[in-house]
Design an enzyme around this catalytic site. Structure first.
Site, PDB file in Angstrom:
ATOM      1  N   HIS A 124       0.876  -1.168   0.000  1.00  0.00           N
ATOM      2  CA  HIS A 124       0.000   0.000   0.000  1.00  0.00           C
ATOM      3  C   HIS A 124       0.915   1.220   0.000  1.00  0.00           C
ATOM      4  CE1 HIS A 124      -3.710   2.013   0.337  1.00  0.00           C
ATOM      5  NE2 HIS A 124      -4.017   1.816   1.606  1.00  0.00           N
ATOM      6  N   ASP A 208      -6.729   3.583  -4.132  1.00  0.00           N
ATOM      7  CA  ASP A 208      -7.165   2.489  -3.257  1.00  0.00           C
ATOM      8  C   ASP A 208      -8.100   2.992  -2.147  1.00  0.00           C
ATOM      9  OD1 ASP A 208      -6.321  -0.537  -2.654  1.00  0.00           O
ATOM     10  OD2 ASP A 208      -6.512   0.507  -0.747  1.00  0.00           O
TER      11      ASP A 208
HETATM   12  N1  LIG Z   1      -6.352  -6.898   3.746  1.00  0.00           N
HETATM   13  C1  LIG Z   1      -6.028  -6.970   2.451  1.00  0.00           C
HETATM   14  O1  LIG Z   1      -6.381  -7.926   1.770  1.00  0.00           O
HETATM   15  C2  LIG Z   1      -5.231  -5.880   1.793  1.00  0.00           C
HETATM   16  C3  LIG Z   1      -4.274  -5.186   2.510  1.00  0.00           C
HETATM   17  N2  LIG Z   1      -3.400  -4.357   1.867  1.00  0.00           N
HETATM   18  C4  LIG Z   1      -2.348  -3.701   2.624  1.00  0.00           C
HETATM   19  O2  LIG Z   1      -1.471  -4.708   3.138  1.00  0.00           O
HETATM   20  C5  LIG Z   1      -0.949  -4.301   4.403  1.00  0.00           C
HETATM   21  C6  LIG Z   1      -1.301  -5.337   5.462  1.00  0.00           C
HETATM   22  O3  LIG Z   1      -2.716  -5.339   5.608  1.00  0.00           O
HETATM   23  P1  LIG Z   1      -3.524  -6.528   6.327  1.00  0.00           P
HETATM   24  O4  LIG Z   1      -2.981  -7.826   5.884  1.00  0.00           O
HETATM   25  O5  LIG Z   1      -4.959  -6.224   6.099  1.00  0.00           O
HETATM   26  O6  LIG Z   1      -3.140  -6.265   7.841  1.00  0.00           O
HETATM   27  P2  LIG Z   1      -3.874  -6.716   9.190  1.00  0.00           P
HETATM   28  O7  LIG Z   1      -4.763  -5.634   9.684  1.00  0.00           O
HETATM   29  O8  LIG Z   1      -4.507  -8.044   8.947  1.00  0.00           O
HETATM   30  O9  LIG Z   1      -2.641  -6.833  10.208  1.00  0.00           O
HETATM   31  C7  LIG Z   1      -1.481  -7.570   9.896  1.00  0.00           C
HETATM   32  C8  LIG Z   1      -0.706  -7.963  11.119  1.00  0.00           C
HETATM   33  O10 LIG Z   1      -0.364  -6.852  11.909  1.00  0.00           O
HETATM   34  C9  LIG Z   1      -0.147  -7.346  13.214  1.00  0.00           C
HETATM   35  N3  LIG Z   1      -0.176  -6.205  14.148  1.00  0.00           N
HETATM   36  C10 LIG Z   1      -1.212  -5.351  14.373  1.00  0.00           C
HETATM   37  N4  LIG Z   1      -0.839  -4.424  15.279  1.00  0.00           N
HETATM   38  C11 LIG Z   1       0.438  -4.697  15.620  1.00  0.00           C
HETATM   39  C12 LIG Z   1       1.384  -4.081  16.507  1.00  0.00           C
HETATM   40  N5  LIG Z   1       1.066  -2.998  17.185  1.00  0.00           N
HETATM   41  N6  LIG Z   1       2.612  -4.635  16.609  1.00  0.00           N
HETATM   42  C13 LIG Z   1       2.952  -5.724  15.893  1.00  0.00           C
HETATM   43  N7  LIG Z   1       2.107  -6.336  15.040  1.00  0.00           N
HETATM   44  C14 LIG Z   1       0.875  -5.832  14.914  1.00  0.00           C
HETATM   45  C15 LIG Z   1      -1.261  -8.337  13.405  1.00  0.00           C
HETATM   46  O11 LIG Z   1      -0.896  -9.314  14.358  1.00  0.00           O
HETATM   47  C16 LIG Z   1      -1.388  -8.949  12.026  1.00  0.00           C
HETATM   48  O12 LIG Z   1      -0.654 -10.143  11.933  1.00  0.00           O
HETATM   49  C17 LIG Z   1      -1.536  -2.914   4.664  1.00  0.00           C
HETATM   50  O13 LIG Z   1      -0.630  -1.969   4.145  1.00  0.00           O
HETATM   51  C18 LIG Z   1      -2.826  -2.926   3.827  1.00  0.00           C
HETATM   52  O14 LIG Z   1      -3.292  -1.643   3.474  1.00  0.00           O
HETATM   53  C19 LIG Z   1      -3.413  -4.210   0.507  1.00  0.00           C
HETATM   54  C20 LIG Z   1      -4.342  -4.878  -0.258  1.00  0.00           C
HETATM   55  C21 LIG Z   1      -5.385  -5.668   0.346  1.00  0.00           C
HETATM   56  C1  LIG Z   2      -8.830  -5.657  -0.447  1.00  0.00           C
HETATM   57  C2  LIG Z   2      -8.314  -4.320  -0.791  1.00  0.00           C
HETATM   58  O1  LIG Z   2      -7.630  -4.146  -1.785  1.00  0.00           O
HETATM   59  C3  LIG Z   2      -8.705  -3.154   0.041  1.00  0.00           C
HETATM   60  C4  LIG Z   2     -10.211  -3.119   0.020  1.00  0.00           C
HETATM   61  O2  LIG Z   2      -8.214  -1.982  -0.562  1.00  0.00           O
HETATM   62  C5  LIG Z   2      -8.182  -3.271   1.454  1.00  0.00           C
HETATM   63  O3  LIG Z   2      -8.450  -4.294   2.110  1.00  0.00           O
HETATM   64  O4  LIG Z   2      -7.528  -2.330   1.918  1.00  0.00           O
HETATM   65 MG   LIG Z   3      -7.222  -2.306  -2.455  1.00  0.00          MG
HETATM   66 MG   LIG Z   4      -6.999  -0.766   0.720  1.00  0.00          MG
END
Ligand SMILES: NC(=O)C1=CN([C@@H]2O[C@H](COP(=O)(O)OP(=O)(O)OC[C@H]3O[C@@H](n4cnc5c(N)ncnc54)[C@H](O)[C@@H]3O)[C@@H](O)[C@H]2O)C=CC1
Ligand SMILES: CC(=O)[C@](C)(O)C(=O)O
Ligand SMILES: [Mg+2]
Ligand SMILES: [Mg+2]
Length: 348
Positions: A124, A208
């Site tokens: 991101h 995004d």
């Molecule tokens: N969720 C998705 O499918 C998508 C996410 N992204 C991006 O990917 C990146 C990761 O997003 P997600 O996988 O949704 O993250 P998430 O919200 O699922 O968190 C990922 C990890 O962060 C850890 N965490 C949370 N707070 C913490 C802290 N204070 N200290 C240490 N670890 C901590 C959690 O244990 C978890 O394993 C972000 O930049 C997001 O914007 C991009 C595209 C889609």
């Molecule tokens: C899945 C995805 O790409 C989003 C909606 O932008 C997000 O989870 O941040």
């Molecule tokens: Mg997205």
């Molecule tokens: Mg997003």
């Protein structure tokens, strides 16, 4: 790099044919890829990388549910699973996949291990673009790259297992080694992308944040609820209001325009429906556009980023989010959905 024509505009796209998996493995053969965070993107990207034959380790907070999940997925503590600091120390490429708010808190630890020649990878553009708010400013002697899958990490994994790829965008913010391009494309292929679309960190985060607040998540619920409410206020039953607002859309009409475009979906509906849709698309567009413009301005000014930083860095943010999701789930419209889903042929 292929040049493709998108509605009359030429854009750069990287294909798996020109950058096959073998080439990606060759580019990254001496690298240790440390995937930091095991939430939604972490599992999808790290498991796809592992199955594709890359040298990958996971860094995650010890204890807690996500550590257990990593162990259950076959990551071995002390061999391929470490606490965040140790994984950052070992990785030559650090894939920073903590939630955007957590990235701010953990940044000092990551920064400490960003020695010359390493690569810092994001999914991101958030942390870098809003650096005045996040404090994420990488040292000048590391590569800073991005691969952003355009969908949930859950879909990234399931589509990989089906032999399909999810499309991603990619960007280079800083090329310190001269290898940033090869590294970012190789990682994009490795995590299971289909096609890779060129972007910048700023364009990725602006589009995004707009998309998820707009048509993908926020606006769609607003639109569906408004119609459902008007039908209910005029005496229609919940099942009728739901079928005419959501079920027919997702089960019949959305797949048609996903496959062959809006005109084709229209052409497969009655002439009565086509006349009405063509007349009403204008007024809906005109009513919604000012809200979209307001949203984009709020993204561009950093206001949306600040709201997300402030709320998601509270210690009780998870339980607050869960409470809001519970209210959505228990609303009449989505409770009607539970019963309607049971009536689908595949659930009988
Ligand atoms: N969720 C998705 O499918 C998508 C996410 N992204 C991006 O990917 C990146 C990761 O997003 P997600 O996988 O949704 O993250 P998430 O919200 O699922 O968190 C990922 C990890 O962060 C850890 N965490 C949370 N707070 C913490 C802290 N204070 N200290 C240490 N670890 C901590 C959690 O244990 C978890 O394993 C972000 O930049 C997001 O914007 C991009 C595209 C889609
Ligand atoms: C899945 C995805 O790409 C989003 C909606 O932008 C997000 O989870 O941040
Ligand atoms: Mg997205
Ligand atoms: Mg997003």
């Amino acid at each position: 790099m292929a040049q493709m024509n998108f509605g009359g505009v030429m854009e750069n796209v990287v294909t798996r044919e020109e950058f096959p998996l073998e080439k990606a493995r060759e580019v990254l053969k001496n690298e240790t890829i440390a995937v930091i965070g095991y939430g939604v993107q972490g599992p999808g990207q790290s498991l796809n990388l592992r199955d594709n034959g890359f040298n990958v380790i996971v860094g995650q907070r010890k204890g807690g549910k996500t550590w257990e999940k990593a162990v259950a997925d076959g990551w071995v503590p002390g061999e391929t699973l470490f606490d965040i600091e140790e994984a950052c120390r070992r990785g030559t490429i650090i894939q920073y996949l903590l939630s955007d708010a957590a990235q701010i808190e953990v940044w000092p630890t990551v920064k400490k291990h960003l020695t010359a020649g390493k690569a810092l990878y994001f999914s991101h553009g958030f942390g870098i673009t809003y650096k005045e708010r996040t404090g994420i400013v990488p040292p000048a002697d590391v590569d800073v790259i991005l691969v952003a899958p355009k969908g949930s990490g859950t879909s990234l994994r399931t589509m990989f297992l089906e032999g399909r790829g999810l499309n991603s965008s990619y960007a280079i913010f800083q090329d310190a080694t001269g290898r940033a391009y090869d590294r970012v494309i190789a990682l994009g292929i490795g995590v299971g992308s289909g096609y890779l679309f060129e972007t910048t960190f700023k364009r990725e985060v602006y589009s995004d944040l707009t998309g998820e607040r707009g048509s993908l998540m926020g606006a769609i619920q607003g639109l569906l609820l408004a119609q459902y409410e008007v039908l209910r206020e005029n005496g229609h039953t919940p099942s009728e209001a739901f079928n005419e607002t959501v079920e027919e859309l997702t089960q019949s009409l959305m797949p048609l325009f996903a496959k062959n475009g809006m005109d084709w979906m229209y052409a497969n509906c009655s002439t009565t429906a086509q006349r009405g849709a063509l007349d009403w698309m204008g007024p809906f567009h005109d009513a919604i556009k000012p809200v979209m413009q307001r949203l984009y301005e709020s993204v561009k000014s950093g206001n949306e980023a600040q709201i997300s930083i402030d709320s998601n860095s509270q210690p009780d943010y998870r339980s607050k989010l869960n409470e809001e999701l519970r209210q959505l789930r228990e609303s009449e419209m989505w409770q009607t959905a539970v019963t309607v889903r049971k009536l689908r042929p595949e659930n009988n």
